[in-house]
Design a protein around this motif. Structure first.
Motif, PDB file in Angstrom:
ATOM      1  N   SER A  96      25.352  25.252  27.495  1.00  0.00           N
ATOM      2  CA  SER A  96      25.127  23.810  27.620  1.00  0.00           C
ATOM      3  C   SER A  96      26.351  23.032  27.181  1.00  0.00           C
ATOM      4  O   SER A  96      27.185  23.519  26.416  1.00  0.00           O
ATOM      5  N   CYS A  97      26.437  21.786  27.652  1.00  0.00           N
ATOM      6  CA  CYS A  97      27.430  20.859  27.113  1.00  0.00           C
ATOM      7  C   CYS A  97      27.080  20.548  25.654  1.00  0.00           C
ATOM      8  O   CYS A  97      25.928  20.653  25.234  1.00  0.00           O
ATOM      9  N   ALA A  98      28.092  20.149  24.888  1.00  0.00           N
ATOM     10  CA  ALA A  98      27.869  19.797  23.481  1.00  0.00           C
ATOM     11  C   ALA A  98      27.247  18.413  23.322  1.00  0.00           C
ATOM     12  O   ALA A  98      26.861  18.033  22.208  1.00  0.00           O
ATOM     13  N   ASP A  99      27.123  17.680  24.406  1.00  0.00           N
ATOM     14  CA  ASP A  99      26.591  16.316  24.375  1.00  0.00           C
ATOM     15  C   ASP A  99      25.298  16.246  23.558  1.00  0.00           C
ATOM     16  O   ASP A  99      24.354  17.013  23.809  1.00  0.00           O
ATOM     17  N   SER A 100      25.256  15.295  22.618  1.00  0.00           N
ATOM     18  CA  SER A 100      24.129  15.217  21.680  1.00  0.00           C
ATOM     19  C   SER A 100      22.817  14.835  22.347  1.00  0.00           C
ATOM     20  O   SER A 100      21.738  14.961  21.756  1.00  0.00           O
ATOM     21  N   ALA A 121      31.759  21.261  25.085  1.00  0.00           N
ATOM     22  CA  ALA A 121      31.864  20.089  25.954  1.00  0.00           C
ATOM     23  C   ALA A 121      32.330  20.509  27.341  1.00  0.00           C
ATOM     24  O   ALA A 121      33.364  21.158  27.493  1.00  0.00           O
ATOM     25  N   GLY A 122      31.540  20.179  28.344  1.00  0.00           N
ATOM     26  CA  GLY A 122      31.852  20.554  29.713  1.00  0.00           C
ATOM     27  C   GLY A 122      31.185  21.847  30.158  1.00  0.00           C
ATOM     28  O   GLY A 122      31.356  22.270  31.297  1.00  0.00           O
ATOM     29  N   ASN A 123      30.434  22.482  29.293  1.00  0.00           N
ATOM     30  CA  ASN A 123      29.658  23.711  29.600  1.00  0.00           C
ATOM     31  C   ASN A 123      30.385  24.679  30.543  1.00  0.00           C
ATOM     32  O   ASN A 123      29.920  24.953  31.641  1.00  0.00           O
ATOM     33  N   GLY A 149      24.489  21.812  33.074  1.00  0.00           N
ATOM     34  CA  GLY A 149      25.275  20.586  33.054  1.00  0.00           C
ATOM     35  C   GLY A 149      24.355  19.391  32.888  1.00  0.00           C
ATOM     36  O   GLY A 149      23.144  19.541  32.759  1.00  0.00           O
ATOM     37  N   HIS A 150      24.934  18.209  32.897  1.00  0.00           N
ATOM     38  CA  HIS A 150      24.080  17.018  32.754  1.00  0.00           C
ATOM     39  C   HIS A 150      24.750  15.801  33.376  1.00  0.00           C
ATOM     40  O   HIS A 150      25.969  15.750  33.542  1.00  0.00           O
ATOM     41  N   GLU A 151      23.915  14.830  33.696  1.00  0.00           N
ATOM     42  CA  GLU A 151      24.412  13.572  34.266  1.00  0.00           C
ATOM     43  C   GLU A 151      25.367  12.895  33.282  1.00  0.00           C
ATOM     44  O   GLU A 151      25.236  13.030  32.069  1.00  0.00           O
ATOM     45  N   SER A 152      26.302  12.152  33.828  1.00  0.00           N
ATOM     46  CA  SER A 152      27.213  11.323  33.030  1.00  0.00           C
ATOM     47  C   SER A 152      27.952  12.126  31.967  1.00  0.00           C
ATOM     48  O   SER A 152      28.086  11.680  30.819  1.00  0.00           O
ATOM     49  N   CYS A 153      28.412  13.301  32.335  1.00  0.00           N
ATOM     50  CA  CYS A 153      29.103  14.153  31.354  1.00  0.00           C
ATOM     51  C   CYS A 153      30.473  13.556  31.023  1.00  0.00           C
ATOM     52  O   CYS A 153      31.338  13.421  31.892  1.00  0.00           O
ATOM     53  N   GLY A 154      30.672  13.225  29.756  1.00  0.00           N
ATOM     54  CA  GLY A 154      31.927  12.605  29.341  1.00  0.00           C
ATOM     55  C   GLY A 154      33.118  13.531  29.484  1.00  0.00           C
ATOM     56  O   GLY A 154      34.237  13.084  29.768  1.00  0.00           O
ATOM     57  N   ALA A 155      32.902  14.827  29.287  1.00  0.00           N
ATOM     58  CA  ALA A 155      34.002  15.782  29.396  1.00  0.00           C
ATOM     59  C   ALA A 155      34.496  15.870  30.838  1.00  0.00           C
ATOM     60  O   ALA A 155      35.708  15.858  31.095  1.00  0.00           O
TER      61      ALA A 155
HETATM   62 ZN   LIG Z   1      28.797  16.719  28.829  1.00  0.00          ZN
END
Ligand SMILES: [Zn+2]
Length: 244
Positions: A96-100, A121-123, A149-155
């Motif tokens: 998974s991405c590290a996004d909280s 971050a960025g999975n 992954g996920h929507e609006s991924c900052g990475a």
């Molecule tokens: Zn992300």
């Protein structure tokens, strides 16, 4: 325990344990130190987690459906501590991405000992992530890997902007850009939203990369002992869309 009402345990005899150490060593042509990387030979602490790859995916997605509907189970964290002190046999691994905002244990409505989560971050599947997943397969007998992954991924967004503008990000951030560049380049010129396209392509590229990663993961895939799938988490609904 509450998880036992889901799917139900599969009898051990349906999935006889093999000498995984021998398999991997043969596939790798490596002489691995037996005590350093031995398969978990004792009884699994969570028998309900001994699942086929397909049933593991079914259980994961049913958990996500409960999470989406707001009917997550009440997990008995206190009473599962003792059994988990003796070992682990997670039924799924999630990259998974590290996004909280993602939290794989929550979004699949799982308890401790259920999901082997690797986050960056960025999975993407770095060497360290690959090694961690190899451990999950070879030692913990995990039958499913999901790249999430996920929507609006900052990475991914930062990688797109860095590549588009030709700028170098500060610190160690360029390592993320390097890892995500193949996905960004692959969707250049495609119709639709570039960030959405790159997020999805990044998941699919990492699924394919993991499937082909010899010696251990590829051997488990070829042997149908593990299934590797990709998904994207929708921030507003919490729903995970399967991509592969
Ligand atoms: Zn992300």
């Amino acid at each position: 325990m509450c998880e036992r009402c889901v799917d139900g345990p599969i009898k051990q005899s349906q999935f006889p344990r093999r000498n995984i150490l021998k398999l991997a060593a043969a596939a790798a042509g490596l002489a691995m130190a037996p005590r350093a990387f031995a398969a978990n030979a004792k009884a699994p602490p969570k028998p309900e987690n001994v699942l086929s790859p397909d049933l593991a995916l079914d259980r994961l997605m049913k958990g996500n459906a409960r999470y989406v509907d707001g009917v997550s189970k009440r997990h008995d964290f206190r009473h599962e501590r003792e059994v988990l002190s003796k070992g682990q046999n997670p039924f799924a691994a999630v990259l998974s991405c590290a996004d909280s905002r993602i939290a794989p244990e929550y979004c699949f409505d799982t308890a401790r000992g259920d999901v082997f989560v690797c986050r960056v971050a960025g999975n993407f599947a770095s060497d360290e992530i690959v090694a961690s997943l190899e451990y999950a397969l070879q030692v913990l007998n995990t039958p499913l890997i999901m790249v999430l992954g996920h929507e609006s991924c900052g990475a991914v967004d930062a990688a797109i902007k860095s590549i588009k503008d030709g700028t170098t990000l500060p610190g160690h951030l360029p390592t993320l850009v390097s890892a995500l560049t193949p996905a960004v380049n692959a969707v250049q010129g495609q119709p639709g939203d570039m960030l959405t396209n790159a997020i999805r392509r990044n998941v699919l590229l990492n699924v394919e990369q993991l499937k082909a990663t010899a010696p251990i993961i590829k051997a488990f895939v070829d042997d149908k002992k593990v299934r590797i799938v990709g998904g994207v988490y929708a921030l507003k609904s919490g729903r995970v869309e399967l991509l592969s």
